[in-house]
Write a protein that holds these residues in place. Sequence first.
Motif, mmCIF file in Angstrom:
data_model
loop_
_atom_site.group_PDB
_atom_site.id
_atom_site.type_symbol
_atom_site.label_atom_id
_atom_site.label_comp_id
_atom_site.label_asym_id
_atom_site.label_seq_id
_atom_site.Cartn_x
_atom_site.Cartn_y
_atom_site.Cartn_z
ATOM 1 N N ASP A 220 0.861 -0.986 -0.417
ATOM 2 C CA ASP A 220 -0.198 -0.044 0.022
ATOM 3 C C ASP A 220 1.024 1.365 0.186
ATOM 4 N N ILE A 221 1.995 1.394 0.639
ATOM 5 C CA ILE A 221 2.733 2.702 0.830
ATOM 6 C C ILE A 221 4.371 1.930 0.433
ATOM 7 N N VAL A 222 5.501 2.612 -0.369
ATOM 8 C CA VAL A 222 6.753 2.574 -0.366
ATOM 9 C C VAL A 222 7.129 3.685 -0.375
ATOM 10 N N PHE A 223 8.337 3.413 0.592
ATOM 11 C CA PHE A 223 8.908 4.275 1.377
ATOM 12 C C PHE A 223 10.838 4.101 0.816
ATOM 13 N N GLY A 224 10.993 4.317 -0.179
ATOM 14 C CA GLY A 224 12.324 4.160 -0.353
ATOM 15 C C GLY A 224 13.512 5.002 0.181
ATOM 16 N N HIS A 225 15.089 4.790 -0.074
ATOM 17 C CA HIS A 225 15.929 5.407 1.244
ATOM 18 C C HIS A 225 17.200 4.824 -0.086
ATOM 19 N N GLY A 226 18.210 5.565 -0.063
ATOM 20 C CA GLY A 226 19.272 4.297 -0.364
ATOM 21 C C GLY A 226 20.404 5.404 -0.675
ATOM 22 N N TYR B 22 10.160 7.202 -3.491
ATOM 23 C CA TYR B 22 11.697 6.527 -4.396
ATOM 24 C C TYR B 22 12.998 7.213 -3.921
ATOM 25 N N SER B 23 13.521 7.380 -3.150
ATOM 26 C CA SER B 23 14.238 7.899 -1.892
ATOM 27 C C SER B 23 14.174 9.146 -0.770
ATOM 28 N N MET B 24 14.646 9.381 0.154
ATOM 29 C CA MET B 24 13.464 10.910 1.680
ATOM 30 C C MET B 24 15.258 11.056 2.073
ATOM 31 N N GLY B 25 16.399 10.228 1.413
ATOM 32 C CA GLY B 25 17.575 11.283 1.571
ATOM 33 C C GLY B 25 18.326 11.109 3.376
ATOM 34 N N ASN B 26 19.194 11.827 2.817
ATOM 35 C CA ASN B 26 19.568 12.342 4.615
ATOM 36 C C ASN B 26 18.606 12.659 5.501
ATOM 37 N N PHE B 27 18.156 12.288 6.011
ATOM 38 C CA PHE B 27 17.321 13.475 7.377
ATOM 39 C C PHE B 27 18.050 13.490 8.387
ATOM 40 N N CYS B 28 18.887 12.901 9.248
ATOM 41 C CA CYS B 28 18.970 12.758 10.477
ATOM 42 C C CYS B 28 20.534 11.929 10.289
ATOM 43 N N THR B 29 22.527 12.867 9.883
ATOM 44 C CA THR B 29 22.900 12.024 10.243
ATOM 45 C C THR B 29 24.346 12.549 10.770
ATOM 46 N N TYR B 30 24.393 12.925 11.517
ATOM 47 C CA TYR B 30 25.574 13.230 12.574
ATOM 48 C C TYR B 30 26.634 13.338 12.232
#
Length: 370
Positions: A260-266, A283-291
């Motif tokens: 039903d929902i596809v969340f991509g990252h990488g 298709y990609s949600m990027g760098n959200f919290c990458t200290y």
Amino acid sequence: MKIVKITALVWLTFNVLAIQAQDPSKKDSIIAPIASVPLDSARNVADTVSIIGVGDIMMGTTYPEDKLPPENGRHLLRDVEAVLTDADMTFGNLEGTLLNSGGTPKTCKDPKVCYVFRTPTRYVDNLTRAGFDMMSLANNHAGDFGEAGRQSSMRTLDSVGIKHAGQQAQKFTVFEKDSVKYGLVAFAPNSGCVQLNDIEGAKALVAQLDSLVDIIIVSFHGGAEGAQYQNVPRTHEIFHGEDRGDVYAFAHTLIDAGADIVFGHGPHVTRAIEVYKDRFITYSMGNFCTYRGISVNGVNGIAPIIKVYTDKRGKFYQGKIISTYQTYATGVRIDPMNQVVKKIQELTKKDFPETRIHIAENGLISYLAQ
């Protein structure tokens, strides 16, 4: 098929303009939750659920040197906690391991592109405060410290009630809230993970979940990495000799199978969004919290919080993109310039010109069903 009512759009436009009139500075940065937006006059709001997805999370590392934020990283998600907790289910991708010490660091063929992350287990408190319900452990950093790291990550998430999926030891998971059951299954092309390129196996897992839950969420870690790979190519992506999958075909195939929902990252950058057969894909949600562990220069430093509204069977109604950014040594910040909304508008128009979704300047996603 339902079509968003004109009256609802007029209502929304009126209220947005009203907010702007009270405070013109909010013209391009309205980030309040959109639960008050009427979906349409015929739709039962009680039948609507909200699901948030974000990209990569790595809250600091002790290896190979200490790169930990002060105060156990309490500030990393502080600015977005109110947004992340305002959903029925909140999802993220946990890069690296939750491990205090020990483990076997992975080795790479090319040390120049090899990163290894070990985050102390106490940092999980940041995830609980931010309201995360489900995490993907299917990625190229979940095995950074071997089996010890994998087991510690899973035990740590279990200890605070955060569901996780994507490791061979835990391929999928189920989370229930307000009588709605959400299933998460996660994939990556990396050892120890549920395999991204085993399409038949992926379809079987979705079919298995379909008998257990109301809404199936698929997470994938796939596609080439970096600013030059922002587009969805609709073919297999090979990166550093590794088959990172055909994420377009993968997402469509699993929706055909019942997702039903596809969340991509990488890719470590944001990519386009799409609605296929009334189901939402990012298709990609990027760098959200990458200290201090992953480059956040330029487009690598902007990322969306994506809030999706569906019915209780996963049919997409509408959504909201909330723009965030981070710098090398800071936590997540709300972006008043809405850079990632503009980026997703641009990429979606280019990669999916046939799409029937509209992304407004303030991040609202509307959809005209066929």
